[in-house]
Design a protein around this motif. Sequence first.
Motif, PDB file in Angstrom:
ATOM      1  N   SER A 153     -18.922  10.575 -15.621  1.00 52.37           N
ATOM      2  CA  SER A 153     -19.517   9.538 -16.558  1.00 52.37           C
ATOM      3  C   SER A 153     -20.089   8.502 -15.569  1.00 52.37           C
ATOM      4  O   SER A 153     -19.402   7.760 -14.573  1.00 52.37           O
ATOM      5  CB  SER A 153     -18.714   8.887 -17.241  1.00 52.37           C
ATOM      6  OG  SER A 153     -19.200   7.814 -18.081  1.00 52.37           O
ATOM      7  N   PRO A 154     -21.661   8.092 -15.410  1.00 49.27           N
ATOM      8  CA  PRO A 154     -21.794   7.197 -14.629  1.00 49.27           C
ATOM      9  C   PRO A 154     -21.261   5.694 -15.032  1.00 49.27           C
ATOM     10  O   PRO A 154     -21.057   5.279 -16.060  1.00 49.27           O
ATOM     11  CB  PRO A 154     -23.599   7.004 -15.286  1.00 49.27           C
ATOM     12  CG  PRO A 154     -23.562   7.643 -16.128  1.00 49.27           C
ATOM     13  CD  PRO A 154     -22.348   8.630 -16.459  1.00 49.27           C
ATOM     14  N   ARG A 155     -20.871   4.990 -14.003  1.00 49.34           N
ATOM     15  CA  ARG A 155     -20.378   3.616 -14.030  1.00 49.34           C
ATOM     16  C   ARG A 155     -18.982   3.806 -14.404  1.00 49.34           C
ATOM     17  O   ARG A 155     -18.208   2.546 -14.495  1.00 49.34           O
ATOM     18  CB  ARG A 155     -21.141   2.799 -14.725  1.00 49.34           C
ATOM     19  CG  ARG A 155     -22.570   2.526 -14.232  1.00 49.34           C
ATOM     20  CD  ARG A 155     -23.284   1.451 -14.906  1.00 49.34           C
ATOM     21  NE  ARG A 155     -24.645   1.242 -14.776  1.00 49.34           N
ATOM     22  CZ  ARG A 155     -24.992   0.841 -13.449  1.00 49.34           C
ATOM     23  NH1 ARG A 155     -24.038   0.303 -12.577  1.00 49.34           N
ATOM     24  NH2 ARG A 155     -26.298   0.650 -13.140  1.00 49.34           N
ATOM     25  N   ASP A 160     -18.095   8.668  -9.836  1.00 53.77           N
ATOM     26  CA  ASP A 160     -19.264   7.790  -9.760  1.00 53.77           C
ATOM     27  C   ASP A 160     -18.726   6.515  -8.906  1.00 53.77           C
ATOM     28  O   ASP A 160     -19.673   5.866  -8.041  1.00 53.77           O
ATOM     29  CB  ASP A 160     -19.752   7.064 -11.046  1.00 53.77           C
ATOM     30  CG  ASP A 160     -21.119   6.403 -10.909  1.00 53.77           C
ATOM     31  OD1 ASP A 160     -22.090   6.754 -10.641  1.00 53.77           O
ATOM     32  OD2 ASP A 160     -20.789   4.970 -11.225  1.00 53.77           O
ATOM     33  N   TYR A 161     -17.554   6.369  -8.772  1.00 52.17           N
ATOM     34  CA  TYR A 161     -17.210   5.199  -8.130  1.00 52.17           C
ATOM     35  C   TYR A 161     -17.074   5.551  -6.386  1.00 52.17           C
ATOM     36  O   TYR A 161     -17.367   4.722  -5.643  1.00 52.17           O
ATOM     37  CB  TYR A 161     -15.654   4.800  -8.563  1.00 52.17           C
ATOM     38  CG  TYR A 161     -15.577   3.958  -9.525  1.00 52.17           C
ATOM     39  CD1 TYR A 161     -15.755   2.720  -9.429  1.00 52.17           C
ATOM     40  CD2 TYR A 161     -15.148   4.631 -10.827  1.00 52.17           C
ATOM     41  CE1 TYR A 161     -15.648   1.864 -10.528  1.00 52.17           C
ATOM     42  CE2 TYR A 161     -14.567   3.773 -11.958  1.00 52.17           C
ATOM     43  CZ  TYR A 161     -15.124   2.286 -11.805  1.00 52.17           C
ATOM     44  OH  TYR A 161     -15.080   1.453 -12.866  1.00 52.17           O
ATOM     45  N   VAL A 163     -19.270   7.663  -5.386  1.00 49.96           N
ATOM     46  CA  VAL A 163     -20.830   7.758  -5.015  1.00 49.96           C
ATOM     47  C   VAL A 163     -21.224   6.396  -4.357  1.00 49.96           C
ATOM     48  O   VAL A 163     -21.915   6.109  -3.602  1.00 49.96           O
ATOM     49  CB  VAL A 163     -21.366   8.337  -6.236  1.00 49.96           C
ATOM     50  CG1 VAL A 163     -22.999   8.172  -5.767  1.00 49.96           C
ATOM     51  CG2 VAL A 163     -21.469   9.958  -6.405  1.00 49.96           C
ATOM     52  N   ARG A 164     -20.880   5.444  -5.398  1.00 50.52           N
ATOM     53  CA  ARG A 164     -21.417   3.937  -5.155  1.00 50.52           C
ATOM     54  C   ARG A 164     -20.610   3.542  -4.188  1.00 50.52           C
ATOM     55  O   ARG A 164     -21.363   2.500  -3.264  1.00 50.52           O
ATOM     56  CB  ARG A 164     -21.108   2.998  -6.580  1.00 50.52           C
ATOM     57  CG  ARG A 164     -22.267   3.336  -7.609  1.00 50.52           C
ATOM     58  CD  ARG A 164     -22.214   2.628  -8.891  1.00 50.52           C
ATOM     59  NE  ARG A 164     -20.811   2.803  -9.367  1.00 50.52           N
ATOM     60  CZ  ARG A 164     -20.157   1.820 -10.043  1.00 50.52           C
ATOM     61  NH1 ARG A 164     -20.628   0.615 -10.047  1.00 50.52           N
ATOM     62  NH2 ARG A 164     -18.943   2.365 -10.714  1.00 50.52           N
ATOM     63  N   SER A 170     -25.806   5.160  -8.443  1.00 49.20           N
ATOM     64  CA  SER A 170     -25.178   5.784  -9.642  1.00 49.20           C
ATOM     65  C   SER A 170     -25.982   7.126 -10.026  1.00 49.20           C
ATOM     66  O   SER A 170     -27.249   6.789 -10.293  1.00 49.20           O
ATOM     67  CB  SER A 170     -24.876   4.932 -10.817  1.00 49.20           C
ATOM     68  OG  SER A 170     -24.110   5.502 -11.935  1.00 49.20           O
ATOM     69  N   ASN A 172     -26.417  10.154 -12.993  1.00 49.67           N
ATOM     70  CA  ASN A 172     -25.848  10.781 -14.333  1.00 49.67           C
ATOM     71  C   ASN A 172     -25.711  12.089 -14.025  1.00 49.67           C
ATOM     72  O   ASN A 172     -26.748  13.048 -14.276  1.00 49.67           O
ATOM     73  CB  ASN A 172     -27.014  10.326 -15.335  1.00 49.67           C
ATOM     74  CG  ASN A 172     -26.561  10.906 -16.758  1.00 49.67           C
ATOM     75  OD1 ASN A 172     -25.613  11.419 -16.792  1.00 49.67           O
ATOM     76  ND2 ASN A 172     -27.575  10.782 -17.730  1.00 49.67           N
TER      77      ASN A 172
END
Length: 320
Positions: A153-155, A160-161, A163-164, A170, A172
Motif C-alpha cells: 500500500s502506498p504511504r 513503501d517505507y 522505497v521512500r 511512493s 502504487n
Amino acid sequence: MKTSVMDARGKYKRSGLPSARRKWKGIKRHWQLYLLIIAPMAYIVIFKYIPMYGAQIAFRDYSVIKGFTGSEFVGLKHFQSFFQSPNFWLLIKNTLGISLYSLVVGFPAPIILALALNEIKSMKFKKTVQTVTFAPFFISTVVMVSMIIIFLSPRLGFVDYIVRGLGFDSINFMGTPGYFKSIYVFSNVWQGIGYGAVIYLAALAGINPELYEAAKVDGASRLQKIRHVDLPGIAPAAIILLILSVGQIMNIGFEKIYLMQNPLNVSTSEVISTYVYKMGLLGANFSFSSAVDLFNSFINLILLITVNSIAKRISESSLW
C-alpha cells in the motif's frame, strides 16, 4: 456353466465360473482396500465425469428453461465469437505470460531450496528454515492477498517505507499494470516454496548413501556432488511435476488473480479464468463462457500429452 478352451500348448483348460469365483474370493479377502477406493472413485465420477454432460452447452444457445438438450444447437458459433473477440489475444497473452513467468521462476525455486537444505548439517537450523518456509502454505488466499495489498500500500505499507527511505517516490504497486505479474509470481513462490521443497527433500532422502560415499572417495566437491548425485536422484520427481505444471499452464488460480485485480491493472491481470467468470456468472452468457473454458481445457490437454510424450522419449519418467 463351465466351458473348455484350448491354451497355447494345445491343452484344454476350464474357464468361466471358477475364474470368477477366484476373483470374488480375492475381493472378499481384500475388501478393506476396495472399500477405500469407493470414495475417491465416487468423487471422480460425480464431480468430474458427470459434469462433462453439461459441456454440450458450448455448442448450443443455452436456455435455462429449455435445458441442455432442448436448447438450439449452433455448432462452433461461440468458439468463433471468442476467436474474433478483441479480447482474445489480450487474454492469451496475459494467461501465457503469467503462466510461463510462474513456471520459469516458481519451478526451480523449491529445487534450489531443497538442495540447500540437504547440505545443512545443523538439524536445528534445518528444521527452523523448513518451518519458516512451509508456514505460508497454510495461509488462505484471501488472507494472502490482503497481506499483499497492505504490504504494498502506498504511504502505509512497509515496502513503501523502504522505497521512500531509499529516496524514491511512493509507488502504487497494485495500481501499476507492469508490476502485477511479478507481484503475483513472487508471492506464489513465497507461499509455495516450502511445500514444494518437501517433495524434493523426500526424493533426496531416497538416494542411495553409497553414491555419496563414492563421490566423496572420488574427491567430488559439493557442487559436483549436487550435479552428479542429487540432481539425477530428484530428476524423476522433477520431470513428473514439470509435466503436471505444463499441463496446467493455461489454468491460473482464479481466486488470487480475481482478488488482486482492480480497474488500474486489469490490462495485465485479465486472464481466461476471470474472463469466464465475468462472462458466465456475472454476464449470464453461459454458452459463450463454456466455449471459452472448453477451449482452455483442450489446450491444456494438448500440452499435457505433448510434454508427456517428449519426457517419455528423452527420459524414463512420464505419467503414462
